[in-house]
Design a protein around this motif. Structure first.
Motif, PDB file in Angstrom:
ATOM      1  N   MET B 109      63.573  53.186  60.572  1.00  0.00           N
ATOM      2  CA  MET B 109      64.152  54.200  59.696  1.00  0.00           C
ATOM      3  C   MET B 109      64.864  55.307  60.489  1.00  0.00           C
ATOM      4  O   MET B 109      66.020  55.628  60.196  1.00  0.00           O
ATOM      5  CB  MET B 109      63.058  54.765  58.813  1.00  0.00           C
ATOM      6  N   PRO B 110      64.233  55.889  61.531  1.00  0.00           N
ATOM      7  CA  PRO B 110      64.984  56.892  62.307  1.00  0.00           C
ATOM      8  C   PRO B 110      66.209  56.311  63.002  1.00  0.00           C
ATOM      9  O   PRO B 110      67.213  57.011  63.155  1.00  0.00           O
ATOM     10  CB  PRO B 110      63.963  57.425  63.329  1.00  0.00           C
ATOM     11  N   THR B 111      66.169  55.034  63.384  1.00  0.00           N
ATOM     12  CA  THR B 111      67.367  54.432  63.982  1.00  0.00           C
ATOM     13  C   THR B 111      68.481  54.380  62.941  1.00  0.00           C
ATOM     14  O   THR B 111      69.630  54.757  63.203  1.00  0.00           O
ATOM     15  CB  THR B 111      67.069  53.012  64.505  1.00  0.00           C
ATOM     16  N   GLY B 112      68.129  53.923  61.742  1.00  0.00           N
ATOM     17  CA  GLY B 112      69.120  53.865  60.658  1.00  0.00           C
ATOM     18  C   GLY B 112      69.645  55.250  60.306  1.00  0.00           C
ATOM     19  O   GLY B 112      70.841  55.433  60.077  1.00  0.00           O
ATOM     20  N   MET B 113      68.752  56.237  60.288  1.00  0.00           N
ATOM     21  CA  MET B 113      69.177  57.601  59.951  1.00  0.00           C
ATOM     22  C   MET B 113      70.033  58.200  61.058  1.00  0.00           C
ATOM     23  O   MET B 113      71.000  58.914  60.792  1.00  0.00           O
ATOM     24  CB  MET B 113      67.957  58.470  59.662  1.00  0.00           C
ATOM     25  N   CYS B 114      69.678  57.925  62.298  1.00  0.00           N
ATOM     26  CA  CYS B 114      70.510  58.382  63.418  1.00  0.00           C
ATOM     27  C   CYS B 114      71.915  57.801  63.250  1.00  0.00           C
ATOM     28  O   CYS B 114      72.920  58.510  63.375  1.00  0.00           O
ATOM     29  CB  CYS B 114      69.879  57.934  64.737  1.00  0.00           C
ATOM     30  N   GLN B 116      73.342  56.648  60.372  1.00  0.00           N
ATOM     31  CA  GLN B 116      74.024  57.152  59.171  1.00  0.00           C
ATOM     32  C   GLN B 116      74.414  58.628  59.290  1.00  0.00           C
ATOM     33  O   GLN B 116      75.434  59.042  58.758  1.00  0.00           O
ATOM     34  CB  GLN B 116      73.127  56.969  57.936  1.00  0.00           C
ATOM     35  N   HIS B 117      73.583  59.415  59.979  1.00  0.00           N
ATOM     36  CA  HIS B 117      73.830  60.865  60.013  1.00  0.00           C
ATOM     37  C   HIS B 117      74.663  61.313  61.214  1.00  0.00           C
ATOM     38  O   HIS B 117      75.127  62.445  61.231  1.00  0.00           O
ATOM     39  CB  HIS B 117      72.504  61.629  59.941  1.00  0.00           C
ATOM     40  N   PHE B 122      78.713  55.886  56.394  1.00  0.00           N
ATOM     41  CA  PHE B 122      78.676  55.883  54.922  1.00  0.00           C
ATOM     42  C   PHE B 122      79.058  57.250  54.353  1.00  0.00           C
ATOM     43  O   PHE B 122      78.558  57.649  53.300  1.00  0.00           O
ATOM     44  CB  PHE B 122      77.282  55.511  54.422  1.00  0.00           C
ATOM     45  N   LYS B 123      79.930  57.993  55.031  1.00  0.00           N
ATOM     46  CA  LYS B 123      80.176  59.379  54.591  1.00  0.00           C
ATOM     47  C   LYS B 123      80.876  59.450  53.236  1.00  0.00           C
ATOM     48  O   LYS B 123      80.880  60.497  52.591  1.00  0.00           O
ATOM     49  CB  LYS B 123      80.937  60.186  55.652  1.00  0.00           C
ATOM     50  N   ASP B 124      81.425  58.282  52.769  1.00  0.00           N
ATOM     51  CA  ASP B 124      82.002  58.242  51.417  1.00  0.00           C
ATOM     52  C   ASP B 124      80.924  58.250  50.343  1.00  0.00           C
ATOM     53  O   ASP B 124      81.222  58.485  49.172  1.00  0.00           O
ATOM     54  CB  ASP B 124      82.882  56.996  51.256  1.00  0.00           C
ATOM     55  N   ARG B 125      79.668  57.995  50.697  1.00  0.00           N
ATOM     56  CA  ARG B 125      78.628  57.863  49.673  1.00  0.00           C
ATOM     57  C   ARG B 125      77.335  58.612  50.012  1.00  0.00           C
ATOM     58  O   ARG B 125      76.306  58.382  49.369  1.00  0.00           O
ATOM     59  CB  ARG B 125      78.354  56.378  49.412  1.00  0.00           C
ATOM     60  N   MET B 126      77.352  59.469  51.002  1.00  0.00           N
ATOM     61  CA  MET B 126      76.164  60.275  51.315  1.00  0.00           C
ATOM     62  C   MET B 126      76.610  61.542  52.054  1.00  0.00           C
ATOM     63  O   MET B 126      77.760  61.640  52.480  1.00  0.00           O
ATOM     64  CB  MET B 126      75.182  59.486  52.174  1.00  0.00           C
ATOM     65  N   THR B 127      75.678  62.492  52.190  1.00  0.00           N
ATOM     66  CA  THR B 127      75.966  63.734  52.922  1.00  0.00           C
ATOM     67  C   THR B 127      75.289  63.646  54.284  1.00  0.00           C
ATOM     68  O   THR B 127      74.075  63.819  54.389  1.00  0.00           O
ATOM     69  CB  THR B 127      75.395  64.951  52.151  1.00  0.00           C
ATOM     70  N   PRO B 128      76.053  63.350  55.348  1.00  0.00           N
ATOM     71  CA  PRO B 128      75.396  63.276  56.663  1.00  0.00           C
ATOM     72  C   PRO B 128      74.950  64.660  57.134  1.00  0.00           C
ATOM     73  O   PRO B 128      75.643  65.645  56.912  1.00  0.00           O
ATOM     74  CB  PRO B 128      76.503  62.734  57.582  1.00  0.00           C
ATOM     75  N   VAL B 129      73.761  64.716  57.752  1.00  0.00           N
ATOM     76  CA  VAL B 129      73.227  65.960  58.327  1.00  0.00           C
ATOM     77  C   VAL B 129      73.049  65.688  59.831  1.00  0.00           C
ATOM     78  O   VAL B 129      72.044  65.115  60.262  1.00  0.00           O
ATOM     79  CB  VAL B 129      71.887  66.352  57.659  1.00  0.00           C
ATOM     80  N   GLN B 130      74.050  66.087  60.600  1.00  0.00           N
ATOM     81  CA  GLN B 130      74.109  65.783  62.026  1.00  0.00           C
ATOM     82  C   GLN B 130      72.798  66.136  62.762  1.00  0.00           C
ATOM     83  O   GLN B 130      72.265  65.324  63.531  1.00  0.00           O
ATOM     84  CB  GLN B 130      75.288  66.550  62.647  1.00  0.00           C
ATOM     85  N   ALA B 131      72.269  67.345  62.496  1.00  0.00           N
ATOM     86  CA  ALA B 131      71.064  67.801  63.218  1.00  0.00           C
ATOM     87  C   ALA B 131      69.884  66.871  62.947  1.00  0.00           C
ATOM     88  O   ALA B 131      69.061  66.608  63.831  1.00  0.00           O
ATOM     89  CB  ALA B 131      70.714  69.236  62.806  1.00  0.00           C
ATOM     90  N   TRP B 132      69.814  66.360  61.717  1.00  0.00           N
ATOM     91  CA  TRP B 132      68.728  65.432  61.375  1.00  0.00           C
ATOM     92  C   TRP B 132      68.930  64.102  62.107  1.00  0.00           C
ATOM     93  O   TRP B 132      67.984  63.525  62.646  1.00  0.00           O
ATOM     94  CB  TRP B 132      68.650  65.235  59.865  1.00  0.00           C
ATOM     95  N   GLY B 133      70.157  63.617  62.145  1.00  0.00           N
ATOM     96  CA  GLY B 133      70.447  62.377  62.878  1.00  0.00           C
ATOM     97  C   GLY B 133      70.026  62.482  64.339  1.00  0.00           C
ATOM     98  O   GLY B 133      69.459  61.539  64.904  1.00  0.00           O
ATOM     99  N   GLU B 134      70.263  63.653  64.925  1.00  0.00           N
ATOM    100  CA  GLU B 134      69.898  63.839  66.339  1.00  0.00           C
ATOM    101  C   GLU B 134      68.389  63.892  66.536  1.00  0.00           C
ATOM    102  O   GLU B 134      67.857  63.321  67.497  1.00  0.00           O
ATOM    103  CB  GLU B 134      70.567  65.117  66.877  1.00  0.00           C
TER     104      GLU B 134
END
Lengths: 205, 205
Positions: B109-114, B116-117, B122-134
């Motif tokens: 899950m954190p790999t996928g979130m890293c 996506q964020h 998928f920025k056309d269908r979600m709000t990426p939060v860069q700090a969370w991805g990191e």
């Protein structure tokens, strides 16, 4: 058998309700762990669960099982004469697991993240990202809406009977109040289902 | 039976490896879904999986099962004569599930979130939060370190044999390269295990 838990936390409640529905609560001795004071970070606790989370099941032979659903799985398999909460047939087991994962990924986890990232409850041991916590709050609202629709005309979430999916969704609805996410007045199916699950003795476990 | 999947995505790969190890690949017809073009957002697809994710299993009677591990559970239960990948005894099933959840929650899950964020895929269908991805990227590195230690002196992750835990951790290590998270030179146990899992025919499924 012993379960290390924190009585007020939602994941231990999932396990207690599961055991109550199976009539197995008295098989287990419960030991309280104060997670806010960091009792879950001690070497003794980490030896039981390197992820430092509650609940953890410790068997009489010293074997430990962490993770809520792994603990539930243990009881489902070890006590086959107790009421079945994870499914009988291959299709039923798969469909219940599908719902359990939807509830974990789209409901319980974002609720927990909204809590951890917006309240600062664990800020001594993690880096809260406020914007992410807020996104998670929106996901929780969306899932409640989805769940309300899914419960239209249904007494339980899946398999036409009470399953672990009902337990996990119920405990999440209850937990979501800590971040002020509540069933909306227009979600009448969700509210009626919540009241049904709450009326069972297991909800007091 | 039909599986709707995206060949390059990590979750479908988990299912294909699971089926390959069970010798069941030929039981299933695979249909490709182009998720970047949004083929998973069509009404036809949403009717199969309201969460709009791949993979989805469609049985011959039209019943659908979404969620990678729910699909694997279906095959584990419906084909009991195939090699067991989710455990035999209650304790084994519970300990494998513990590991599957650790791998899902702390690794996949954190790999996928890293991904996506931080990449905006998928920025056309979600709000990426860069700090969370990191933050998620850091969690992935920590889990790889933990997994390396856990594999010291062990051929497989748990239960003293190849299980779904090996599949899920292997596909996550492979996927993590898209966000430039790789096994470090000092993680010799993890590298040796990765090479062992990769050498099996199922890794090509």
């Amino acid at each position: 058998m012993k379960i290390f838990e924190t009585r007020t936390a939602p994941n231990p409640r999932r396990v207690r309700m599961f055991l109550a529905e199976k009539g197995l609560l008295e098989q287990v001795q419960f030991e309280q762990v104060d997670i806010q004071q960091g009792e879950n970070l001690t070497p003794e606790f980490v030896a039981r669960n390197p992820m430092k989370k509650v609940p953890v099941l410790e068997l009489d032979d010293g074997n430990c099982v962490a993770e809520t659903m792994a603990i539930c799985r243990y009881f489902e398999e070890a006590f086959p004469d107790s009421p079945c909460l994870l499914g009988e047939t291959a299709l039923e087991k798969a469909q219940i697991e599908q719902w359990l994962r939807w509830i974990d990924f789209y409901f319980m986890m974002p609720t927990g993240m909204c809590f951890q990232h917006t309240t600062g409850y664990f800020k001594d041991r993690m880096t809260p990202v406020q914007a992410w916590g807020e996104e998670c709050g929106k996901s929780v609202e969306q899932f409640m809406h989805f769940l309300n629709d899914a419960l239209d005309g249904q007494e339980y979430i899946c398999a036409n009977r009470y399953t672990a999916a009902d337990i996990n969704a119920f405990t999440t609805v209850a937990f979501a109040r800590v971040v002020n996410l509540r069933i909306k007045p227009e979600h009448s199916h969700l509210q009626a289902w919540y009241d049904r699950i709450k009326a069972r003795p297991s909800a007091q476990a």
